[in-house]
Design a protein around this motif. Structure first.
Motif, mmCIF file in Angstrom:
data_model
loop_
_atom_site.group_PDB
_atom_site.id
_atom_site.type_symbol
_atom_site.label_atom_id
_atom_site.label_comp_id
_atom_site.label_asym_id
_atom_site.label_seq_id
_atom_site.Cartn_x
_atom_site.Cartn_y
_atom_site.Cartn_z
ATOM 1 N N SER A 169 -9.467 6.536 1.973
ATOM 2 C CA SER A 169 -10.603 7.052 1.079
ATOM 3 C C SER A 169 -12.140 6.651 1.403
ATOM 4 O O SER A 169 -12.275 5.677 1.930
ATOM 5 C CB SER A 169 -10.877 7.365 -0.164
ATOM 6 O OG SER A 169 -10.766 5.963 -0.905
ATOM 7 N N HIS A 172 -4.152 9.460 -5.567
ATOM 8 C CA HIS A 172 -3.827 10.566 -4.275
ATOM 9 C C HIS A 172 -2.982 9.276 -3.057
ATOM 10 O O HIS A 172 -1.998 10.416 -3.105
ATOM 11 C CB HIS A 172 -4.968 8.719 -3.655
ATOM 12 C CG HIS A 172 -6.546 9.218 -3.447
ATOM 13 N ND1 HIS A 172 -7.193 9.962 -2.799
ATOM 14 C CD2 HIS A 172 -8.165 8.605 -4.315
ATOM 15 C CE1 HIS A 172 -8.261 10.038 -3.965
ATOM 16 N NE2 HIS A 172 -8.821 9.482 -4.644
ATOM 17 N N HIS A 213 -5.798 5.098 -9.860
ATOM 18 C CA HIS A 213 -6.857 6.624 -9.482
ATOM 19 C C HIS A 213 -5.842 6.128 -7.904
ATOM 20 O O HIS A 213 -5.451 7.678 -7.409
ATOM 21 C CB HIS A 213 -8.001 5.950 -8.984
ATOM 22 C CG HIS A 213 -8.519 6.697 -8.171
ATOM 23 N ND1 HIS A 213 -9.449 7.779 -8.517
ATOM 24 C CD2 HIS A 213 -8.863 6.665 -6.748
ATOM 25 C CE1 HIS A 213 -10.590 9.161 -7.578
ATOM 26 N NE2 HIS A 213 -10.234 7.407 -6.277
ATOM 27 N N ASP A 239 -11.214 13.134 -4.252
ATOM 28 C CA ASP A 239 -10.877 12.634 -6.055
ATOM 29 C C ASP A 239 -11.333 14.090 -6.289
ATOM 30 O O ASP A 239 -12.059 15.085 -7.025
ATOM 31 C CB ASP A 239 -12.156 11.673 -6.548
ATOM 32 C CG ASP A 239 -12.312 10.710 -5.650
ATOM 33 O OD1 ASP A 239 -11.147 10.618 -5.157
ATOM 34 O OD2 ASP A 239 -13.300 10.389 -5.671
HETATM 35 ZN ZN ZN Z 1 -10.550 8.463 -4.118
#
Ligand code: ZN
Ligand code: KG4
Length: 319
Positions: free
Chosen positions: A138, A117, A113, A297
């Motif tokens: 985040s 980003h 993940h 996200d």
């Molecule tokens: Zn995130």
């Protein structure tokens, strides 16, 4: 470059997001969020998030297929967020990806993940020049990376306790601001009111830490409450954001100087923050910002990163 049609699935937190990208071009993204369900609790409830994904994931797929008129047999890869994230939420995405993959006999690509980003600034853009520094900020992460290629990514600094988004959300909640606090504090920010006395900045070479600033504010708010005194919400919110963004810029400056890097990128929900963006733009760096719709996200960033690693042999051509 390998011909690809990637179906990407992102379910790490509260947003259920699917995207379809053909030959590195984003065709469609569908995102449904359970954020409203969490507002009444003042934070993300993992069980509620997982049930949200269960409700939304097939709806997102149906919408993408019907809007793009794509054919399942055209899909060459299924990329899904494998980690980090809420275990129950990640599990729904993984099971969905595995089931679809085995039914359609399509290769699966598990994606980190955070790497999604890092490269979110490059969605739908052809230009990536290495090396660069990436700040990912985040709800769960505050990390500075040194990025030499799509697969050569080194962590330079990360928070030892709370993440920036988490800190803003917690302080926002104690100030009585609407959830998520990060967005409310961004809206409330007024530089001329950032006069509340904050703690000292930490030495630049130390890991990030945000629990101290949180405790400083919560102690003050508790004292004022006990003494039945008024508080100036805008002044506190502005001072907190000023302190946090200064801390981020101080550390970025330290690493940019240390590694002689001039290109800075950001990603993650907090990268939408106006104060942070303004401070970055004041520096003499080449700053590349993600579009606002790709800060939080989203599955487009998962498709984008999957495409980079599938075509890693041609990365150096992307200038
Ligand atoms: Zn995130
Ligand atoms: O990346 P993200 O959508 O989810 C995680 O992976 O955590 O980030 C969510 C975080 C929340 O803490 C939210 O308050 C923060 O990003 N956030 C912001 C802004 N928009 C979202 N913080 C400051 N300013 C914003 N404009």
């Amino acid at each position: 470059m390998e011909k690809t049609c990637i179906l990407a699935i992102e379910t790490s937190c509260d947003d259920t997001s699917l995207a379809l990208a053909k030959n590195n071009k984003l065709i469609k993204e569908c995102t449904l969020t359970s954020l409203n369900e969490h507002c009444k609790f003042g934070g993300i409830v993992p069980e509620v998030a997982a049930r949200g994904h269960e409700d939304s994931i097939a709806k997102c797929l149906k919408k993408i297929i019907s809007d793009t008129k794509a054919n399942y047999k055209d899909i060459t890869h299924i990329a899904y967020t494998s980690h980090p994230g809420l275990p129950g939420s990640l599990h729904i995405g993984k099971i969905f990806a595995k089931s679809l993959g085995s039914l359609l006999k399509i290769k699966l690509i598990p994606i980190n993940h955070m790497y999604g980003h890092i490269f979110s600034f490059g969605i739908n853009q052809q230009k990536i020049t290495y090396p660069f520094l990436s700040l990912v900020v985040s709800g769960g992460h505050t990390t500075i990376y040194l990025v030499k290629s799509a697969i050569n990514i080194k962590t330079l600094n990360q928070t030892t306790d709370d993440a920036v988004g988490e800190t803003l959300d917690k302080i926002g909640r104690e100030l009585g601001l609407e959830y998520p606090g990060g967005i409310s504090i961004d809206k409330a920010f007024n530089k001329s009111k950032a006069t509340f006395k904050m703690i000292n900045h930490y030495p630049v070479e130390q890991p990030f830490s945000f629990s101290g600033v949180k405790t400083h504010i919560l102690n003050y708010l508790n004292t004022q409450k006990m003494k039945n005194r008024q508080i100036d919400k805008v002044s506190i919110a502005s001072s907190v954001l000023e302190w946090i963004t200064d801390e981020l810029i101080r550390k970025l400056t330290f690493y940019a100087d240390k590694y002689k890097i001039n290109t800075i990128t950001i990603g993650g929900g907090v990268s939408a923050n106006k104060c942070l963006r303004a401070k970055l733009n004041q520096k003499k760096w080449k700053v590349i910002l993600p579009e606002l719709s790709y800060c939080g996200d989203n599955a487009s960033m998962i498709a984008n990163y999957a495409n980079l690693i599938i075509n890693k042999h041609c990365l150096s051509d992307k200038k």
